[in-house]
Design an enzyme around this catalytic site. Structure first.
Site: not given
Ligand code: T46
Length: 142
Positions: A53
């Site tokens: 993303h």
């Molecule tokens: C990024 C990369 C490097 C939250 O509730 N609070 C938070 O602060 C974050 C970051 C995530 N979440 C929840 C949202 C999703 O349900 O945690 C779950 C996993 O998040 P996501 O699928 O976005 O995780 P990644 O590893 O794909 O991405 C993350 C960050 O979201 C993003 O901003 O830049 O790490």
């Protein structure tokens, strides 16, 4: 450019290597924004790919504080893959970078410092939408 590596201080004692190291990071000093949130990613299988993303306005710094991880960034200027395996190195990632984290090795722990609190509306999770968004912002790539 809206991304790149940052080298932090690594404070140790040359006469006492067993003392180890300390790396300090202060808002607006070592990194170009105020930190409003931190989170860390860990326990990821080696063959998993996370991210996929971009963000519309979020600035972040990614630090692999343990182990090793590859981070691929794609932005208007091109494509770059960084291997993070040094806790004294941070990867600055500004807005409009598509990111993918892969090859999590040796129980990697990826620490992230973020400029804003969590906002699901700041994410672009569709690749075509990301390309369209960047074309609107930066023009069409020649
Ligand atoms: C990024 C990369 C490097 C939250 O509730 N609070 C938070 O602060 C974050 C970051 C995530 N979440 C929840 C949202 C999703 O349900 O945690 C779950 C996993 O998040 P996501 O699928 O976005 O995780 P990644 O590893 O794909 O991405 C993350 C960050 O979201 C993003 O901003 O830049 O790490």
């Amino acid at each position: 450019y809206n991304s790149g590596l940052l080298k932090f201080r690594k404070i140790g004692s040359p006469s006492k290597p067993e003392w180890g190291f300390l790396t300090p990071i202060e808002s607006m000093q070592e990194i170009p924004f105020d930190v409003k949130r931190i989170y860390y990613i860990y326990g990821v299988d080696e063959n998993e790919v996370r991210g996929k993303h971009s963000h519309k306005s979020l600035h972040q710094v990614l630090i692999c504080v343990h182990g090793k991880v590859d981070v691929r960034l794609e932005n208007f200027y091109g494509n770059e893959t960084y291997t993070l395996n040094d806790p004294s190195v941070g990867l600055y990632v500004g807005p409009d970078n598509w990111r993918e984290m892969s090859n999590f090795q040796n129980d990697a722990v990826l620490l992230v410092l973020a400029s804003e609190k969590y906002d699901p509306n700041d994410y672009i999770r569709d690749y075509d939408e990301f390309i369209e968004h960047n074309q609107k912002r930066y023009g069409v790539k020649k």
